[in-house]
Design a protein around this motif. Structure first.
Motif, PDB file in Angstrom:
ATOM      1  N   VAL A 146      47.841  43.356  48.088  1.00 28.23           N
ATOM      2  CA  VAL A 146      47.393  41.847  47.974  1.00 28.23           C
ATOM      3  C   VAL A 146      48.147  41.058  48.996  1.00 28.23           C
ATOM      4  N   VAL A 147      47.479  40.479  50.277  1.00 33.75           N
ATOM      5  CA  VAL A 147      48.027  39.741  51.107  1.00 33.75           C
ATOM      6  C   VAL A 147      47.622  38.299  51.039  1.00 33.75           C
ATOM      7  N   SER A 148      48.321  37.474  51.671  1.00 35.56           N
ATOM      8  CA  SER A 148      47.972  36.011  51.850  1.00 35.56           C
ATOM      9  C   SER A 148      47.798  35.779  53.562  1.00 35.56           C
ATOM     10  N   ASN A 149      46.539  35.414  53.720  1.00 33.10           N
ATOM     11  CA  ASN A 149      46.270  35.013  55.114  1.00 33.10           C
ATOM     12  C   ASN A 149      45.566  33.677  55.336  1.00 33.10           C
ATOM     13  N   PRO A 150      46.347  32.640  55.174  1.00 35.81           N
ATOM     14  CA  PRO A 150      45.626  31.289  55.080  1.00 35.81           C
ATOM     15  C   PRO A 150      44.984  31.039  56.303  1.00 35.81           C
ATOM     16  N   GLU A 151      43.997  30.179  56.305  1.00 41.62           N
ATOM     17  CA  GLU A 151      43.204  29.841  57.318  1.00 41.62           C
ATOM     18  C   GLU A 151      43.497  28.530  57.769  1.00 41.62           C
ATOM     19  N   PHE A 152      43.570  28.204  59.342  1.00 44.16           N
ATOM     20  CA  PHE A 152      43.944  27.004  60.008  1.00 44.16           C
ATOM     21  C   PHE A 152      43.082  26.313  60.808  1.00 44.16           C
ATOM     22  N   LEU A 153      41.869  26.941  60.727  1.00 46.90           N
ATOM     23  CA  LEU A 153      40.658  26.391  61.615  1.00 46.90           C
ATOM     24  C   LEU A 153      40.121  25.213  61.109  1.00 46.90           C
ATOM     25  N   ARG A 154      39.756  24.243  62.090  1.00 41.97           N
ATOM     26  CA  ARG A 154      39.203  23.130  62.065  1.00 41.97           C
ATOM     27  C   ARG A 154      37.854  23.079  62.172  1.00 41.97           C
ATOM     28  N   THR A 206      52.815  27.955  53.369  1.00 43.60           N
ATOM     29  CA  THR A 206      52.759  27.297  54.741  1.00 43.60           C
ATOM     30  C   THR A 206      51.485  26.521  54.712  1.00 43.60           C
ATOM     31  N   LYS A 207      50.255  26.892  54.382  1.00 44.31           N
ATOM     32  CA  LYS A 207      49.153  26.170  54.382  1.00 44.31           C
ATOM     33  C   LYS A 207      49.072  24.982  53.661  1.00 44.31           C
ATOM     34  N   TYR A 208      49.740  24.789  52.463  1.00 48.73           N
ATOM     35  CA  TYR A 208      49.720  23.293  52.218  1.00 48.73           C
ATOM     36  C   TYR A 208      50.713  22.359  52.767  1.00 48.73           C
ATOM     37  N   ALA A 209      51.832  23.125  53.189  1.00 44.55           N
ATOM     38  CA  ALA A 209      52.886  22.349  53.783  1.00 44.55           C
ATOM     39  C   ALA A 209      52.185  21.627  55.204  1.00 44.55           C
ATOM     40  N   ALA A 210      51.411  22.576  55.964  1.00 46.88           N
ATOM     41  CA  ALA A 210      50.770  22.247  57.253  1.00 46.88           C
ATOM     42  C   ALA A 210      49.721  20.977  56.874  1.00 46.88           C
ATOM     43  N   ASN A 211      48.887  21.157  55.982  1.00 47.64           N
ATOM     44  CA  ASN A 211      47.943  20.125  55.655  1.00 47.64           C
ATOM     45  C   ASN A 211      48.592  18.827  55.145  1.00 47.64           C
ATOM     46  N   ALA A 212      49.666  18.998  54.309  1.00 47.35           N
ATOM     47  CA  ALA A 212      50.463  17.606  53.878  1.00 47.35           C
ATOM     48  C   ALA A 212      51.232  17.054  55.015  1.00 47.35           C
ATOM     49  N   PHE A 213      51.734  17.833  55.909  1.00 47.64           N
ATOM     50  CA  PHE A 213      52.217  17.031  57.176  1.00 47.64           C
ATOM     51  C   PHE A 213      51.393  16.440  57.936  1.00 47.64           C
ATOM     52  N   LEU A 214      50.164  17.154  58.268  1.00 45.32           N
ATOM     53  CA  LEU A 214      49.163  16.533  58.891  1.00 45.32           C
ATOM     54  C   LEU A 214      48.381  15.102  58.358  1.00 45.32           C
ATOM     55  N   ALA A 215      48.281  15.296  57.088  1.00 51.31           N
ATOM     56  CA  ALA A 215      47.722  14.009  56.430  1.00 51.31           C
ATOM     57  C   ALA A 215      49.070  12.986  56.381  1.00 51.31           C
ATOM     58  N   THR A 216      50.174  13.389  56.406  1.00 54.00           N
ATOM     59  CA  THR A 216      51.368  12.421  56.475  1.00 54.00           C
ATOM     60  C   THR A 216      51.083  11.568  57.758  1.00 54.00           C
ATOM     61  N   CYS A 263      39.302  19.631  53.006  1.00 54.69           N
ATOM     62  CA  CYS A 263      40.535  20.150  52.663  1.00 54.69           C
ATOM     63  C   CYS A 263      41.784  19.158  52.516  1.00 54.69           C
ATOM     64  N   PHE A 264      42.018  18.156  53.452  1.00 50.08           N
ATOM     65  CA  PHE A 264      43.288  17.151  53.168  1.00 50.08           C
ATOM     66  C   PHE A 264      43.286  16.709  51.821  1.00 50.08           C
ATOM     67  N   PRO A 265      42.186  16.060  51.355  1.00 55.26           N
ATOM     68  CA  PRO A 265      42.238  15.418  49.727  1.00 55.26           C
ATOM     69  C   PRO A 265      42.593  16.333  48.897  1.00 55.26           C
ATOM     70  N   LYS A 266      41.982  17.232  48.859  1.00 56.85           N
ATOM     71  CA  LYS A 266      42.128  18.235  47.757  1.00 56.85           C
ATOM     72  C   LYS A 266      43.385  19.078  47.784  1.00 56.85           C
ATOM     73  N   ASP A 267      43.803  19.190  49.035  1.00 59.74           N
ATOM     74  CA  ASP A 267      45.181  20.005  49.222  1.00 59.74           C
ATOM     75  C   ASP A 267      46.272  19.334  48.939  1.00 59.74           C
ATOM     76  N   THR A 268      46.405  18.178  49.505  1.00 60.61           N
ATOM     77  CA  THR A 268      47.662  17.191  49.167  1.00 60.61           C
ATOM     78  C   THR A 268      47.708  17.176  47.363  1.00 60.61           C
ATOM     79  N   VAL A 269      46.691  16.858  47.062  1.00 62.88           N
ATOM     80  CA  VAL A 269      46.477  16.555  45.395  1.00 62.88           C
ATOM     81  C   VAL A 269      47.057  17.973  44.860  1.00 62.88           C
ATOM     82  N   ALA A 270      46.460  19.069  45.051  1.00 62.74           N
ATOM     83  CA  ALA A 270      47.154  20.380  44.553  1.00 62.74           C
ATOM     84  C   ALA A 270      48.399  20.501  44.830  1.00 62.74           C
ATOM     85  N   LEU A 271      48.831  20.532  46.058  1.00 67.75           N
ATOM     86  CA  LEU A 271      50.268  20.629  46.352  1.00 67.75           C
ATOM     87  C   LEU A 271      51.177  19.773  45.335  1.00 67.75           C
TER      88      LEU A 271
END
Ligand code: NAD
Length: 437
Positions: A146-154, A206-216, A263-271
């Motif tokens: 089992v691998v994690s490969n988060p997606e960063f596409l816009r 990493t995926k959540y940190a990236a989205n939270a940082f951009l939202a910030t 992404c940003f709204p749900k991911d920041t809250v989930a983090l």
């Protein structure tokens, strides 16, 4: 390589189409029969520039297929990507993992040869451990990693992002999985896209940190915009002045109506939920979520203020409804909160968007959807630019003004120079720039 993608939404469809374009054999699976039926007819379920040609090319080459049958999709697949949705769980904001775990269980029952199961959905730290536990429970004999490969596409630039990523993050715990992932991404690796191997947990974070940082970043410049309005600065100049500093960077420093989207709204809250459960608070992200929520409502109030003392009975045309240009995605779009605030104050709202009207209709049933910006503005008291589509960046302001009842332009993206707007006879209102004398 034979690849199965489970979940054919924005991420699944774009990933599947791009992997097939790399030369892999891809089957995209979705349980939504209407979506798969449409794709089989060459009709895209989403608007994404270039996607229809990419899909058509690879279907014609026999490398890309679609099915509702999971068994058909995963048969013989060396890698199975999970790309189903992880929306906010109703009530508490945790990521709803029921789709991911449901798919893991179904896949487990179908595993035949050695398989790498890859989570591409955005999932909280530890989800890969649970996916692995489920697979081992359902298929104790199977050889599976089992691998994690988060997606960063816009959205709106999804194909370019997928094919020319800044980096590919792969969280893998064993050599065989690493080899399979290397093979899948080899065409990009040859293009020198950094392939970053980490632990599975680090990749998930990493995926959540990236989205939270951009939202910030977005939220930071939005608050600076408010300060500029009060003390008399221009946020455009401030943003440029800080963005040219290589340590800061100029992207995501455009003041506007607040971040939205799938992404940003749900991911920041989930983090935040992850942090709360771990008793390791993320106070900066907490503030970002609060400030952004408040901002969407504040934008509605800004428009009402521009309308003057008695907004009831007035007509406002909103231009751009999708949460950003080049997508028809309406999830958590700032336009939704603005419509709500205006309708609550008795304003009649009209709307126009180049691509998202079909999606907007059920979300804002009382908004009169128009065929173009000029139709929306005719007889209106104010025009509000909400989403900066290219098609809305060069409007004929004289023509717009000529047909309006009152000439008010609220430019929530700071697209139009205030002088030009005023020359056309409008009262101008922007974001983060001092009021005009
Ligand atoms: P989406 O809602 O567009 O697509 C999800 C698809 O999964 C739907 O078509 C749904 O029918 C299908 N599905 C659900 N359960 C299924 C099952 N059991 N079997 C087969 N199909 C099933 O979602 P999306 O926007 O593509 O997002 C997918 C994931 O990727 C989410 O975790 C999201 O956070 C993440 N992500 C999204 C983006 C983006 O820009 N949209 C970017 C990066 C990451």
């Amino acid at each position: 390589m034979r690849i199965a993608i489970i979940g054919t939404g924005y991420v699944g469809l774009v990933s599947g189409a791009c992997f097939s374009d790399f030369g892999h054999d891809v089957v995209c699976v979705d349980r939504d029969a209407a979506k798969i039926g449409a794709l089989e007819q060459g009709v895209m379920p989403i608007f994404e520039p270039g996607l229809d040609q990419l899909v058509a090319r690879n279907v014609a080459a026999g490398r890309l297929g679609f099915t509702t049958e999971l068994a058909e999709g995963v048969e013989g697949a060396e890698a199975i990507f999970i790309a189903v949705g992880t929306p906010s769980r109703r009530g508490d904001g945790h990521a709803d993992l029921s789709y991911v775990y449901g798919v893991a269980r179904e896949i487990g029952e179908l595993l035949d040869g050695p398989t790498v199961v890859v989570t591409k959905s955005t999932v909280p730290v530890g989800t890969g451990d649970e996916v692995e536990r489920i697979l081992r429970e359902v298929a104790p004999e199977a050889s599976v990693s089992v691998v994690s490969n988060p997606e960063f596409l816009r959205e709106g630039a999804a194909i370019a992002d997928f094919k020319h990523p800044d980096r590919i993050v792969v969280g893998a715990e064993d050599e065989r999985a690493i080899e399979v992932m290397r093979e899948i991404y080899r065409p990009l690796y040859l293009n020198k896209a950094p392939l970053l191997f980490t632990s599975r947990r680090s990749a998930e974070l990493t995926k959540y940190a990236a989205n939270a940082f951009l939202a910030t970043k977005i939220t930071f410049i939005n608050e600076m915009a408010d300060l500029c309005e009060v003390v008399g600065g221009d946020v455009q100049d401030v943003a440029r002045g800080i963005g040219l500093d290589g340590r800061i960077g100029s992207k995501f420093l455009h003041a506007g109506p607040g971040y939205g989207g799938s992404c940003f709204p749900k991911d920041t809250v989930a983090l935040l939920k992850t942090a709360e459960d771990a008793q390791s608070p993320l106070r900066i992200v907490e503030a970002v979520v609060k400030v952004n929520d408040a901002r969407k409502r504040a934008m509605g109030r800004k428009v009402l203020k521009a309308l003057g003392d008695e907004p009831r009975g007035k007509i406002v045309a909103l231009l751009g409804l999708a949460f950003k240009p080049n997508t028809d995605d309406m999830r958590d779009a700032p336009s939704i909160a603005i419509v709500q605030a205006l309708e609550d104050a008795g304003v009649t709202v009209r709307g126009y968007d180049p691509e998202s009207m079909e999606q907007a209709r059920p979300i804002m049933p009382d908004v009169q959807l128009c065929r173009g910006p000029y139709e929306a503005a005719a007889g209106a008291d104010a025009v509000v630019l909400v989403t900066e589509w290219d098609a809305l960046r060069a409007l004929d302001l004289d023509r717009l003004a000529a047909s309006m009842r009152q000439k008010i332009l609220v430019d929530l993206r700071n697209i139009y120079p205030p002088e030009e707007v005023e020359e056309a006879g409008f009262a101008w209102h922007g974001v983060g720039r001092p009021p005009r004398a």
